[in-house]
Design an enzyme around this catalytic site. Structure first.
Site, PDB file in Angstrom:
ATOM      1  N   ASP A   1      -2.919   6.287  -3.178  1.00 51.58           N
ATOM      2  CA  ASP A   1      -1.905   5.631  -2.451  1.00 51.58           C
ATOM      3  C   ASP A   1      -1.206   4.615  -3.531  1.00 51.58           C
ATOM      4  O   ASP A   1      -1.557   4.747  -4.277  1.00 51.58           O
ATOM      5  CB  ASP A   1      -2.351   5.104  -1.080  1.00 51.58           C
ATOM      6  CG  ASP A   1      -2.878   3.979  -1.106  1.00 51.58           C
ATOM      7  OD1 ASP A   1      -3.639   3.816  -2.305  1.00 51.58           O
ATOM      8  OD2 ASP A   1      -3.162   3.082  -0.221  1.00 51.58           O
TER       9      ASP A   1
ATOM     10  N   ASP B   1      -1.202   1.368  -3.741  1.00 51.93           N
ATOM     11  CA  ASP B   1      -2.011   0.240  -4.617  1.00 51.93           C
ATOM     12  C   ASP B   1      -3.458   0.939  -4.679  1.00 51.93           C
ATOM     13  O   ASP B   1      -4.129  -0.166  -5.300  1.00 51.93           O
ATOM     14  CB  ASP B   1      -2.251  -0.908  -3.430  1.00 51.93           C
ATOM     15  CG  ASP B   1      -3.005  -0.377  -2.293  1.00 51.93           C
ATOM     16  OD1 ASP B   1      -2.846   0.436  -1.857  1.00 51.93           O
ATOM     17  OD2 ASP B   1      -3.452  -1.200  -1.806  1.00 51.93           O
TER      18      ASP B   1
ATOM     19  N   SER C   1       1.003  -1.113  -0.036  1.00 51.33           N
ATOM     20  CA  SER C   1       0.060  -0.043  -0.061  1.00 51.33           C
ATOM     21  C   SER C   1       1.070   1.334  -0.097  1.00 51.33           C
ATOM     22  O   SER C   1       1.455   1.662  -0.936  1.00 51.33           O
ATOM     23  CB  SER C   1      -0.886  -0.071   1.191  1.00 51.33           C
ATOM     24  OG  SER C   1      -1.722   1.248   1.225  1.00 51.33           O
TER      25      SER C   1
ATOM     26  N   ASP D   1      -6.000   2.036  -3.335  1.00 54.48           N
ATOM     27  CA  ASP D   1      -7.487   1.926  -2.978  1.00 54.48           C
ATOM     28  C   ASP D   1      -7.908   3.077  -2.274  1.00 54.48           C
ATOM     29  O   ASP D   1      -9.135   3.362  -2.069  1.00 54.48           O
ATOM     30  CB  ASP D   1      -7.415   0.604  -2.058  1.00 54.48           C
ATOM     31  CG  ASP D   1      -6.586   0.583  -0.732  1.00 54.48           C
ATOM     32  OD1 ASP D   1      -5.623   1.612  -0.886  1.00 54.48           O
ATOM     33  OD2 ASP D   1      -6.349  -0.227   0.070  1.00 54.48           O
TER      34      ASP D   1
HETATM   35 MG    MG Z   1      -3.679   1.337   0.167  1.00 51.98          MG
END
Ligand code: MG
Length: 459
Positions: free
Chosen positions: A242, A244, A100, A246
């Site tokens: 961010d 990744d 992340s 999400d």
């Molecule tokens: Mg994330």
């Protein structure tokens, strides 16, 4: 038993606590777990853009293949793209290799259930137990197959676009400054925004696992370039993702950073207005501004413990129309039950297209609160007793109007609330204090800091 899974999967520093041997063991335990109920499990695997992604992906996959699971490698994808693929293509499970927003030396492994949601605690614990017992099911000659599929991003973008009135958004010809922070969102969001008729000024949209543009966590300090660029470019607003992709954070047209509570409240406001009420879900750390806007539309807020899998599962259970976290992780159940930054951008564009007012004006209407966050050191073995004593002591306190034990201890006073949560990873309490103004917040923070410090010394 040592714990492997944290709030968001297993994370660690590469080739130290996150290494190939561990990853292969996890893959073996995971495959063994699936084989208990499924003859020939099908698993989708994808990664973010970190430099260690191939190493970890190969190791997890080797473990899974050895147990007789068939793997489909969907390549570099945002976490929500992997989740959507698992759900839509009926995989039995999904693996995303990502850390992340953590620095480049980290990487991690996160599990997805067949419905596309993040693993529940029960599943994680079952896999953990198998990992530590090392009682793996190994296939004989019928080890798993490994294929690749490059259709995940197309499938996902189509899914996101199907939830909004594309023509209506297109008409507004928004100009967006998009900061992907060199994360894997760069493969989806520029394309998605262009399809929605936006002019995109890109910042750090090239994938680079060393994160040369900025640190991956979308904090105000890390978004200095975006904050400066939006007004200079005369853009409608700015978006930051961010690592990744999400989570999404917004910057208004004046260059003001919008905290995640406010974007959560903004989306919640328009969704519950349209639905004329209904249930929404968030964790106990979210600002009261969220509940205020939901209640104004006759909606109802269910609070959960901290952790996006918990929020998502509670949403499913209660058929909630919306939910999310205060960190920019918004969940739109019409697409899927997970945090999704591309969906968040699309929905905010839809709200702006319908309202025809600037983002700053819409945010201005969200009630203001002042939140203060602090950490208080406390030995792990004392945490439970300190919390119980605090709750007990406060029962008789006339300033305290309600005590909530959903996660830690949340004390509601006439001015606001104080939440004390034990950290799962460090010997500290995370303390959140919120009232309507800075002065009351500081006063409340000082009072409870003092009370808790005395309790820590006493037990
Ligand atoms: Mg994330």
């Amino acid at each position: 038993m040592t714990k492997l899974f944290g709030t968001n999967g297993i994370r660690g520093v590469i080739n130290q606590d996150m290494n190939g041997v561990l990853a292969m063991g996890i893959g073996s335990a995971w495959g063994t777990y699936l084989k208990k109920t499924i003859t020939r499990p099908r698993i989708a695997i994808g990664t973010d853009a970190r430099l260690s992604n191939s190493m970890l992906k190969s190791a997890v996959a080797a473990g899974m293949l050895s147990t007789g699971c068939d793997m489909t490698d969907i390549g570099l994808v945002p976490t929500p793209t992997l989740q959507y693929t698992v759900k839509e293509k009926n995989y039995d499970s999904g693996v995303i290799i990502t850390a992340s927003h953590n620095p480049p030396q980290f990487n991690g492994i996160k599990g997805v259930a067949s419905d596309g949601t993040e693993f529940s605690k029960d599943t994680e614990e079952a896999i953990e137990a198998l990992y530590f017992s090392q009682q793996y099911t190994r296939a004989s000659s019928d080890v798993g197959t490994y294929t690749t599929w490059d259709g995940a991003i197309d499938l996902y973008i189509k899914g996101v676009l199907s939830t909004v009135d594309v023509a209506r958004i297109k008409k507004q010809r928004f100009h967006v400054v998009l900061d992907c922070g060199n994360g894997v969102g760069g493969l989806v969001t520029p394309l998605l925004l262009k399809t929605l008729g936006c002019t995109v000024t890109p910042l750090y949209c090239e994938l680079d696992g060393t994160f040369p543009g900025r640190n991956s966590e979308p904090t105000p300090e890390n978004l200095a370039t975006l904050i400066k660029t939006v007004p200079e470019a005369d853009a409608s607003f700015g978006i930051a993702q961010d690592g990744d992709a999400d989570r999404a954070i917004f910057v208004d047209e004046k260059g003001t950073y919008i905290w995640g509570d406010k974007s959560l409240a903004l989306a919640g406001k328009y969704i519950t207005r349209k639905k004329k009420g209904d249930v929404v879900v968030t964790s106990v750390t979210t600002s009261t501004c969220f509940e205020d806007v939901i209640k104004a539309n006759n909606g109802h807020v269910i609070y959960t413990k901290v952790g996006s899998p918990i929020v998502a599962r509670t949403m499913m259970e209660h058929h909630a129309v919306f939910g999310g976290e205060e960190n920019g992780g918004l969940i739109f159940p019409e697409l899927q039950y997970c945090r999704d930054s591309a969906m968040t951008c699309t929905k905010i564009l839809e709200i702006l297209a319908n309202e025809k007012r600037p983002l700053s004006a819409l945010i201005e209407e969200i009630p203001r609160y002042e939140m203060h966050k602090m950490k208080m050191p406390c030995p792990n073995e004392k945490k439970e007793r300190v919390m119980n004593l605090l709750a007990e002591q406060m029962k008789g306190n006339s300033d305290v109007v309600n005590i909530d034990r959903t996660d830690g201890v949340k004390l509601f006073t006439k001015d606001g609330w104080v939440l004390m949560r034990p950290s799962g990873t460090e010997p500290i309490f995370r303390v959140y204090v919120e009232t309507k103004n800075t002065q009351d917040t500081q006063r409340l923070a000082a009072t409870y800091k003092d009370i808790v410090e005395r309790l820590i010394q006493r037990v």
